[in-house]
Scaffold this active site. Structure first.
Site, PDB file in Angstrom:
ATOM      1  N   GLY A 231      11.714   4.374  -1.735  1.00 38.64           N
ATOM      2  CA  GLY A 231      10.655   5.369  -1.853  1.00 38.64           C
ATOM      3  C   GLY A 231      10.816   6.534  -0.900  1.00 38.64           C
ATOM      4  O   GLY A 231      11.898   6.767  -0.373  1.00 38.64           O
TER       5      GLY A 231
ATOM      6  N   HIS B 291      17.632  10.899  -4.217  1.00 38.59           N
ATOM      7  CA  HIS B 291      17.238   9.798  -5.106  1.00 38.59           C
ATOM      8  C   HIS B 291      17.186  10.288  -6.558  1.00 38.59           C
ATOM      9  O   HIS B 291      17.617   9.588  -7.470  1.00 38.59           O
ATOM     10  CB  HIS B 291      15.830   9.297  -4.743  1.00 38.59           C
TER      11      HIS B 291
ATOM     12  N   ASP C 249      25.112   6.120   1.602  1.00 43.87           N
ATOM     13  CA  ASP C 249      25.202   4.809   2.241  1.00 43.87           C
ATOM     14  C   ASP C 249      26.538   4.200   1.816  1.00 43.87           C
ATOM     15  O   ASP C 249      26.595   3.294   0.984  1.00 43.87           O
ATOM     16  CB  ASP C 249      24.016   3.951   1.814  1.00 43.87           C
TER      17      ASP C 249
ATOM     18  N   SER D 245      17.687  12.529   3.380  1.00 44.76           N
ATOM     19  CA  SER D 245      17.314  11.166   3.738  1.00 44.76           C
ATOM     20  C   SER D 245      15.804  11.118   3.905  1.00 44.76           C
ATOM     21  O   SER D 245      15.193  12.086   4.379  1.00 44.76           O
ATOM     22  CB  SER D 245      17.986  10.783   5.057  1.00 44.76           C
TER      23      SER D 245
END
Ligand code: AMP
Length: 281
Positions: free
Chosen positions: A31, A37, A150, A185
């Site tokens: 989230g 994202h 990541d 991020s």
């Protein structure tokens, strides 16, 4: 778009989709969504008939409990962004739903977890494997999407999928950056004005090092990044490693691997940021 909280409901929704022979994609997130994202969600929507996004701040992957407490949570905004991106199912469970009892499973990823994030975040990848495997069992996606931001996590997930023999294909997606170069991020929200200004130096030195990598030795390139990061008063470098992009083991010379990536973790004030750069692929 359906927003659901229970695993049983999630399973029944995806079962209906599977019966209708629809392909299912999954994007696991914690989230506090941003354009990084959403780039994964866009790809998932484009490549699957049903796009499932999970939003869950997974406690078992936080080795630092204050980091867990400070982790940003913006569920309403997340739902609005996912609806706009064309997501079909948002899975937003409570902790009790994912961990009705403690998960005692211990994964072993060998050399992949003994480098970089591994020693600095004991238990982190075990927690990641616990939650991602639970999500894979619940959704049984055809494709699952992860960000190269990541970098080590992607390698760990691929290894987990092999070990558990799960029928899911892992898709890795490039890093999305702010206009000034900072890797997006959720933790960036926690930077104060000075920290945000100086945080750009992480990507700046990584990009600068790529302009001469190959001409200078690998050791000189590594030293350039380490020394410059070391000069910034509010930074504390955890590591900068130049590694084989497949095995994640440090390389000594540019010729030692076909795929060479520089991975960095730096505290910028109280906020730990990670980034990476592909030198050779
Ligand atoms: P998180 O919510 O931080 O666990 O991230 C969820 C997924 O989004 C992970 O696969 C991340 O690697 C990915 N992701 C996070 N930030 C970025 C970014 N800046 N660019 C691309 N993918 C990202």
């Amino acid at each position: 778009m359906e927003i659901i909280k229970g695993i049983a409901q999630l399973k029944s929704l995806v079962a209906q989709a599977r019966e209708a022979k629809k392909s299912i994609g999954l994007v696991p997130t914690m989230g506090a969504l941003h354009a990084g994202h959403i780039s994964l969600v866009n790809r998932c929507v484009a490549e699957n008939e049903v796009c499932v996004v999970s939003v869950f701040v997974n406690p078992t992957q936080f080795n630092d409990k204050s980091d867990l407490a400070a982790y940003p949570r913006t569920p309403e905004q997340d739902a609005a962004m996912l609806e706009k991106a064309g997501c079909d199912i948002v899975f937003m469970p409570e902790v009790e739903e994912m961990y009705p009892e403690p998960d005692t499973r211990q994964f072993a990823f060998g050399a992949l977890e003994q480098v970089m994030e591994g020693p600095y975040r004991p238990g982190h990848f075990n927690g990641v494997a616990q939650i991602v495997s639970k999500l894979f069992y619940a959704v049984e996606p055809d494709l699952a999407y992860f960000g190269e931001k990541d970098f080590q996590q992607v390698a760990i997930i691929r290894e987990m999928v092999k070990q558990l023999q799960l029928p899911v294909k892992i898709v890795s997606c490039p890093i999305v950056r702010e206009a000034d170069g900072l890797a997006m991020s959720s933790r960036n929200q926690r930077l104060n004005e000075e920290e945000r200004k100086k945080s750009v130096l992480i990507s700046k030195y990584l990009f600068e090092s790529r302009t001469f990598a190959g001409e200078k030795s690998l050791a000189e390139t590594k030293a350039f990044v380490e020394e410059n990061i070391g000069k910034v008063d509010i930074f504390r470098l955890d590591y900068f490693e130049i590694v084989d992009g497949y095995t994640l083991q440090p390389v000594k010379n540019w010729e030692d691997a076909d795929y060479v990536v520089g991975c960095i973790a730096v505290f910028c004030g109280p906020v730990r940021l990670i980034d990476n750069i592909i030198y050779k692929s």
